[in-house]
Write an enzyme that holds these catalytic residues in place. Structure first.
Site, short mmCIF file in Angstrom:
data_model
loop_
_atom_site.label_atom_id
_atom_site.label_comp_id
_atom_site.label_asym_id
_atom_site.label_seq_id
_atom_site.Cartn_x
_atom_site.Cartn_y
_atom_site.Cartn_z
N HIS A 1 -9.34 4.95 -1.24
CA HIS A 1 -8.87 5.08 -0.11
C HIS A 1 -9.42 5.87 0.83
CE1 HIS A 1 -4.98 3.28 -1.45
NE2 HIS A 1 -5.35 3.06 -2.45
N THR B 1 -7.03 3.54 9.42
CA THR B 1 -6.98 4.19 10.65
C THR B 1 -8.08 3.95 11.70
OG1 THR B 1 -6.51 6.35 9.59
CG2 THR B 1 -7.42 6.90 11.74
N SER C 1 -11.87 4.98 6.37
CA SER C 1 -12.04 4.76 7.77
C SER C 1 -13.03 6.00 8.30
CB SER C 1 -10.83 4.89 8.30
OG SER C 1 -10.02 4.11 8.33
N ASP D 1 0.94 -1.17 -0.06
CA ASP D 1 0.00 0.11 -0.10
C ASP D 1 0.88 1.37 -0.09
OD1 ASP D 1 -2.42 1.18 0.20
OD2 ASP D 1 -2.27 1.79 2.41
#
EC number: 4.1.2.40
Length: 284
Positions: A208, A233, A211, A82
């Site tokens: 992306h 996160t 969270s 990542d």
């Protein structure tokens, strides 16, 4: 073979109308929770690691752990680089056995982004390694990659097609208003932009900065073409807060095997919810 490429995973998700969650791993307990939960729910998942994670754990150690746990649970897993930025680093990890890569050159001008990504694609495809790249930039910080909110750029739909065709990537990470880290308030995602990107690009799309997003927002992005959802996160926060609470309430605790159970339980709740939001239960 239990350690697999993300390419087939994401192509299946694209055809099936669901998303595969990619969970960033930071320690053994995170790995245990993700794999155990995914296996229990028969859900495809991707084990993701930033350069910092691979440095912390050791590439060979991390690959061996993923392979061992995949065999233990008879559950297919993919391990994914990542936000990697350096060609030599990527090449070394591919030669070690990694079969899925995100090359992040999104901070570069468009033409240079294409050039950097194509170099990685040309190398990785020789080893049957799938490649993800990002067009546009998310705000916030992921490992050593930091972008000020004011400098964050949204993905241009027309450029997305040119980018995909010029590089030969297998999946495209898009910027539609998410950011790395948790949100102080609900973000305003640009669903119209995502729909336009989907019309221009037929690759699996990646989100992306998921969270803290609402279930409604996640599921709407999936309807519009997102096939991979990244979560980092939210797992770290659940782990850290539960651990802090437990040690505050039990200051006498000294055995990590005991006091880490509360942190694992908190992460298990996050993983279960993300799998449900992605609609991938029973798809492995």
């Amino acid at each position: 073979m239990y350690v697999v490429s993300t390419k087939q995973m994401l192509n299946n998700a694209q055809r099936g109308g669901y998303a595969v969650p990619a969970f960033n791993i930071h320690n053994l307990e995170t790995m245990q929770v993700v794999v155990e939960t995914a296996a229990n729910l028969h859900a495809p998942v991707i084990i993701a690691g930033t350069p910092g994670t691979f440095t912390h754990a050791g590439t060979e150690n991390l690959l061996a752990l993923v392979s061992a746990m995949a065999k233990q649970y008879h559950h297919p897993l993919a391990i994914h680089l990542d936000h990697h930025t350096k060609f030599d680093d990527i090449a070394q990890k591919v030669r070690s056995g990694v079969r899925s890569v995100m090359i992040d050159a999104s901070h570069l001008p468009f033409a240079q982004n294409i050039s950097r990504v194509k170099e990685v694609v040309d190398f990785c495809h020789r080893f049957d390694v799938s490649v993800e790249a990002e067009l546009g930039q998310l705000g916030g910080q992921e490992d050593d990659v930091q972008v000020n909110e004011a400098d964050a750029l949204y993905t241009n739909p027309a450029q997305a097609r040119e980018f995909a065709e010029a590089t030969g990537i297998d999946s495209l990470a898009v910027a539609i208003g998410t950011a790395h880290g948790m949100y102080a308030s609900a973000p305003a995602l640009d669903f119209s932009r995502l729909e336009n990107i989907r019309q221009w690009v037929n690759l699996p799309l990646v989100l992306h900065g998921a969270s803290g997003l609402s279930t409604k927002d996640i599921q709407q992005t999936i309807k519009l073409g997102i096939c991979k959802i990244n979560v980092a996160t939210e797992l770290k926060n659940a782990f850290s807060q539960a651990l802090k609470n437990y040690l505050t309430e039990h200051p006498e605790a000294t055995d990590p095997r005991d006091y880490l159970q509360s942190a694992k339980s908190a992460m298990r709740d996050v993983v279960s919810k993300v799998i449900a939001d992605c609609g991938c239960e029973g798809r492995a």
